[in-house]
Design a protein around this motif. Structure first.
Motif, PDB file in Angstrom:
ATOM      1  N   ASN A 355      -4.243  -8.597  13.959  1.00  0.00           N
ATOM      2  CA  ASN A 355      -4.029  -9.296  12.706  1.00  0.00           C
ATOM      3  C   ASN A 355      -2.576  -9.026  12.292  1.00  0.00           C
ATOM      4  N   SER A 356      -1.659  -9.594  13.073  1.00  0.00           N
ATOM      5  CA  SER A 356      -0.237  -9.251  12.908  1.00  0.00           C
ATOM      6  C   SER A 356       0.290  -9.662  11.542  1.00  0.00           C
ATOM      7  N   PHE A 357      -0.188 -10.814  11.075  1.00  0.00           N
ATOM      8  CA  PHE A 357       0.278 -11.294   9.778  1.00  0.00           C
ATOM      9  C   PHE A 357      -0.012 -10.247   8.696  1.00  0.00           C
ATOM     10  N   TYR A 358      -1.251  -9.750   8.712  1.00  0.00           N
ATOM     11  CA  TYR A 358      -1.659  -8.758   7.716  1.00  0.00           C
ATOM     12  C   TYR A 358      -0.865  -7.472   7.883  1.00  0.00           C
ATOM     13  N   ARG A 359      -0.776  -6.995   9.115  1.00  0.00           N
ATOM     14  CA  ARG A 359      -0.089  -5.723   9.366  1.00  0.00           C
ATOM     15  C   ARG A 359       1.369  -5.785   8.932  1.00  0.00           C
ATOM     16  N   LEU A 365       5.195  -4.308   2.415  1.00  0.00           N
ATOM     17  CA  LEU A 365       4.859  -3.872   1.052  1.00  0.00           C
ATOM     18  C   LEU A 365       5.047  -2.360   0.897  1.00  0.00           C
ATOM     19  N   ILE A 366       4.594  -1.616   1.890  1.00  0.00           N
ATOM     20  CA  ILE A 366       4.584  -0.151   1.763  1.00  0.00           C
ATOM     21  C   ILE A 366       5.932   0.459   2.123  1.00  0.00           C
ATOM     22  N   GLY A 367       6.594  -0.097   3.110  1.00  0.00           N
ATOM     23  CA  GLY A 367       7.856   0.489   3.559  1.00  0.00           C
ATOM     24  C   GLY A 367       7.638   1.912   4.025  1.00  0.00           C
ATOM     25  N   ASP A 368       8.522   2.816   3.606  1.00  0.00           N
ATOM     26  CA  ASP A 368       8.357   4.221   4.040  1.00  0.00           C
ATOM     27  C   ASP A 368       7.874   5.084   2.875  1.00  0.00           C
ATOM     28  N   ALA A 369       6.990   4.490   2.055  1.00  0.00           N
ATOM     29  CA  ALA A 369       6.570   5.177   0.821  1.00  0.00           C
ATOM     30  C   ALA A 369       5.424   6.159   1.022  1.00  0.00           C
ATOM     31  N   THR A 370       4.963   6.359   2.266  1.00  0.00           N
ATOM     32  CA  THR A 370       3.860   7.305   2.442  1.00  0.00           C
ATOM     33  C   THR A 370       4.367   8.591   3.093  1.00  0.00           C
TER      34      THR A 370
ATOM     35  N   GLU B  92      -7.864  -8.356   4.667  1.00  0.00           N
ATOM     36  CA  GLU B  92      -7.898  -9.134   3.427  1.00  0.00           C
ATOM     37  C   GLU B  92      -9.206  -8.964   2.659  1.00  0.00           C
ATOM     38  N   ASP B  93     -10.271  -8.592   3.364  1.00  0.00           N
ATOM     39  CA  ASP B  93     -11.583  -8.497   2.707  1.00  0.00           C
ATOM     40  C   ASP B  93     -12.024  -7.069   2.413  1.00  0.00           C
ATOM     41  N   ILE B 126      -4.549  -3.657  -4.470  1.00  0.00           N
ATOM     42  CA  ILE B 126      -5.064  -4.907  -5.054  1.00  0.00           C
ATOM     43  C   ILE B 126      -4.539  -6.108  -4.267  1.00  0.00           C
ATOM     44  N   GLU B 127      -3.258  -6.036  -3.901  1.00  0.00           N
ATOM     45  CA  GLU B 127      -2.662  -7.158  -3.166  1.00  0.00           C
ATOM     46  C   GLU B 127      -3.121  -7.209  -1.709  1.00  0.00           C
ATOM     47  N   SER B 128      -3.721  -6.113  -1.223  1.00  0.00           N
ATOM     48  CA  SER B 128      -4.013  -6.024   0.216  1.00  0.00           C
ATOM     49  C   SER B 128      -5.457  -6.300   0.582  1.00  0.00           C
TER      50      SER B 128
END
Lengths: 633, 203
Positions: A355-359, A365-370, B92-93, B126-128
């Protein structure tokens, strides 16, 4: 009654892989069980200890793995079934005895369980202990689920008795620490009276004859493996790709084939009896497919034996395309995973599955924030105090001293939580052996002080001979025994110094100080919570010569927590804490690094995290402005 | 309902993750599920992350690891750990059940790295995924008797999710097999408290 000791079977229960191994041994009528704790294997003996409260079996935590195997072998020589279990490192420890034992052969079924830890999830290596099966010329079984772990362990005893030799069962972290529905069977009567037949001694002479005999036993095992129900094939008659897999990698492959919709194109030969390779079975399947993928954890073990077989078959078999470790498709380091098998099968069959789009969206979104979670001693851990005192003493001494480390929670002394004082870690007891060598380098001009640390259980396991060596050779060794009264890292098992044994009997504790004194080694003790006094003692000891021992004694904080907790309520007086302006460089949080002492971002001062802090009070002395307040609860 | 149902429970050593997973597994088994729980704990008591994969199926015992991006539910006993597993297991779900209170890593305490703002973590989740249940569970655990009650509150919350096949009562039925008698009542209460958090949750 615990489910493990349930007499009648045919019921479905939730068992962890290690519990399933224990149950399998009980269903085989095991009488004698021994081991040394080490993740991911510890629960096997722990489960058997529980069972021993209701069943007529004997279980012990031995002082080390080699002695465990030797003790269990005595039962086997006397006609009883016996089990010995350990993590992969332990197989190295037993190897000397194992190589000779397998030449002499055994009598009662003797099963050696190794729990390997690919990726070193709780280990300092990721060794593939299967290598010892060919070396010792013994059969090897590899379960892929807890159910198989039970069934194979039970059958391993029969196999062992039929061929008259040790049988090895290899589990993995992902089997040992997985819980699933497992069907258990009836327990037998446990009725064997041990008897050693003096007309049938066990030794390795004549060596060549015994060696031949050992190989014959292996041939006998191979013959049984050819028709073993632990080897199963699922897939089309002539698959486009044959997967030969064992352990968890086999189950990941099965799921990957489903997910990618390859059920009609790919066949999976699930190999449970992996050494010696059942050649006829393997040959039949090799003939049916042009392409072969090997799915197994760590070494190319099955891969190499199948390839050797293919080479022997030569033209008769024709050319095959092999995918595995050698081809670079499956790494020979790190554990396998569903993702890895999806990746490899996706590549071979040109199927996009990710699911490359999601990943990619999430990664952006997260970047290196973890931030990663670095390892740390628990709040209240005496090792934090010990290393703090060592750090202080070595800094006073100022000759670039360091710590020669060993195996246990205190291995984390290589990280900032132990102020990075530990500069070498290898095998159990090796820190002492190294120190005894460092202690003889002075005549060549070596002038760095070396402190070696070792836990109480490790001292008994294999530290003791190195201390004897240091005394014998008059080496300048400073040993700090970090005595937390438990084998803490692996789950608080008792050891010879604790005063109870595996089955909970009171036994006379072996006094570490008395042992050291009997060697003629100077020994004193101190409290690691009192870091200032302990640092002074260490500083003083560094300047002396010859073998000397300091015992730093405090209960493991987790044990103390269970046994009544700690006396203090800690707080930071934020009026006194000067924050970044202080000049201490945030010493309490940057250097001392206890998870219970945190940085209050909004006010830029230190603060106690009341959810994490246990109230040990060690940190009270680290603040130059005495802002960390220790109050009686 | 999906088959298998894939649940990730993630947190930090000492939060009772493995025990919560085991209790859920026992309850699921009693409901007739083929249950697989993969436990990753390693050096967990020494400050590291702990993750359990729980897979419930009416047909098969699945492998111990959930394949990439196939978690239906992610339970975060700690917010950063929920965020950490998101790229590998979320989709997404995915439903998220997350305890809002951070446990700071040592490198954050030392000021080497920043802990992300929990409000921001909530927003990312929430966005994920499909829905986020953001729970002040540690506070309630303290009121119930200590931080160790957190795991049962979160388990109660998980089992109160709409359509989840194992209920809070199923969990309470197996507590007596796991806890000593003196602790059963308190832990049962925690399961109820968790359930109430879901019932009364406002997005």
């Amino acid at each position: 009654m615990g489910i493990i000791s349930h007499r009648s079977g045919e019921i479905d229960v939730l068992l962890q892989g290690n519990e399933a191994i224990a149950r399998g041994a009980l269903e085989a009528g095991v009488l004698f069980c021994a081991g040394y704790p080490g993740n991911p294997s510890s629960e096997i003996i722990e489960t058997l200890i529980e069972a021993s409260k209701e069943l007529p079996i004997y279980v012990e935590w031995s002082v080390n793995e080699k002695v465990a195997l030797e003790a269990a072998t005595a039962a086997s020589f006397s006609g009883c079934r016996a089990l010995v279990s350990m993590k992969q490192n332990g197989v190295n420890v037993i190897s000397d005895f194992l190589i000779h034992l397998t030449l002499s052969g055994i009598k009662g079924g003797l099963v050696l369980v190794t729990c390997d830890d690919p990726s070193g999830v709780s280990s300092i290596n990721e060794e593939d202990a299967r290598a010892f099966a060919p070396l010792a010329e013994i059969p090897l079984l590899e379960p892929s689920t807890p159910q198989e772990a039970l069934d194979m362990t039970r059958w391993a005893f029969e196999l062992s008795e039929q061929i008259g030799n040790v049988v090895m069962v290899r589990s993995l972290t992902r089997i040992s620490h997985t819980r699933t529905n497992v069907k258990i069977n009836d327990l037998p009567d446990f009725e064997t009276t041990p008897r050693f037949d003096t007309n049938a001694p066990f030794h390795t002479f004549p060596v060549v004859e015994k060696h031949k005999k050992r190989q014959k036993k292996l041939d006998q095992a191979m013959e049984m493996f050819e028709t073993s129900s632990f080897n199963r094939y699922k897939g089309p008659t002539e698959p486009e790709l044959l997967i030969i897999g064992s352990g968890c990698a086999r189950s990941y492959a099965t799921e990957a084939v489903e997910i990618l919709g390859l059920r009609e194109r790919v066949g999976i030969l699930h190999l449970g009896t992996t050494w010696p390779l059942p050649k006829d079975l393997a040959t039949r399947h090799l003939r049916a497919s042009e392409r072969v993928l090997f799915a197994e954890d760590v070494d190319p073990f099955i891969e190499n034996s199948v390839k050797a077989l293919a080479a022997d078959l030569g033209n008769e078999l024709g050319t095959k395309e092999f995918f595995g470790k050698a081809s670079g498709h499956i790494p020979s380091t790190g554990e396998t995973s569903p993702a890895l098998l999806l990746e490899v099968l996706g590549e071979i069959f040109h199927i996009s599955w990710k699911n490359s789009f999601y990943r990619e969206k999430i990664a952006a979104l997260i970047g290196d924030a973890t931030p990663p979670r670095e390892f740390g001693f628990c709040p209240g851990c005496p090792h934090r105090g010990s290393y703090y005192a060592i750090k202080t003493a070595l800094a006073w001494d100022d000759r670039d001293g360091f710590v020669s480390g060993d195996i246990g929670c205190y291995t984390l002394g290589i990280f900032p939580t132990g102020f990075s004082q530990v500069k070498s870690v290898h095998a159990m007891g090796s820190g002492l052996g190294l120190a005894s060598g460092f202690g003889k380098l002075e005549k060549f001009g070596f002038d760095q002080p070396v402190v070696t640390v070792c836990g109480d259980s490790t001292f008994f396991h294999s530290g003791f001979p190195a201390l004897v060596n240091a005394k014998f050779n008059d080496s300048d060794i400073l040993l700090l025994i970090l005595d937390n009264s438990a084998t803490a890292m692996t789950g608080f098992q008792p050891h010879p110094g604790t005063g109870t044994n595996a089955i909970g009997d009171r036994v006379e504790p072996i006094d570490i100080e008395a042992v050291c004194r009997s060697l003629g080694v100077d020994v004193i003790s101190a409290d690691p919570y009192d870091t200032e006094e302990t640092a002074r003692i260490i500083y003083d000891l560094i300047k002396r010569t010859g073998p000397r021992v300091l015992v730093l004694r405090r209960k493991c904080a987790l044990v103390q927590g269970r046994e009544g907790g700690f006396p203090y309520k800690m707080r930071v007086d934020q009026e006194r804490c000067k924050g970044e302006e202080c000049g201490c460089g945030r010493y309490c949080t940057r250097i001392f690094r206890c998870p219970g002492l945190i940085w209050d971002e909004p006010v830029q001062k230190a603060k106690v995290d009341e959810v994490i802090c246990v109230g040990c009070g060690i940190c009270a002395t680290v603040c130059p402005h005495s802002a960390i307040i220790r109050e009686e609860k | 309902m999906m088959d298998p149902i894939n649940i990730v429970i993630t947190g930090v050593g000492g939060q009772g993750n493995v025990l919560a997973s085991q209790i859920l597994g026992r309850a699921a088994l009693q409901q007739g599920f083929k249950t697989t729980i993969g436990e990753t704990f390693g050096l967990s008591q020494r400050g590291g992350g702990v993750m359990s994969h729980i897979r419930l199926s009416e047909k098969n015992n699945y492998g111990p690891l959930i394949p990439p991006n196939m978690a239906h539910i992610i339970v975060g006993l700690e917010p950063l750990e929920a965020l950490r597993v998101l790229p590998e297991y979320g989709n997404e779900d995915t439903l998220f059940v997350v305890n809002a209170r951070p446990i700071y890593p040592l490198n954050v305490i030392a000021g080497d790295v920043k802990y992300p703002d929990p409000k921001w973590i909530r927003q990312i989740l929430i966005e994920s995924g499909k829905r986020v249940f953001w729970l002040e569970a540690t506070q309630l655990a303290l009121e119930l008797g200590g931080p160790i009650m957190l795991n049962m509150i979160m388990l109660g919350a998980l089992c109160a999710l709409p359509g989840f096949p194992v209920g809070g009562n199923d969990i309470k039925n197996v507590l007596k097999d796991v806890f000593s008698q003196s602790k059963v009542k308190q832990n049962s209460k925690a399961v109820d408290v968790g359930g109430d958090l879901i019932q009364t949750h406002e997005d």
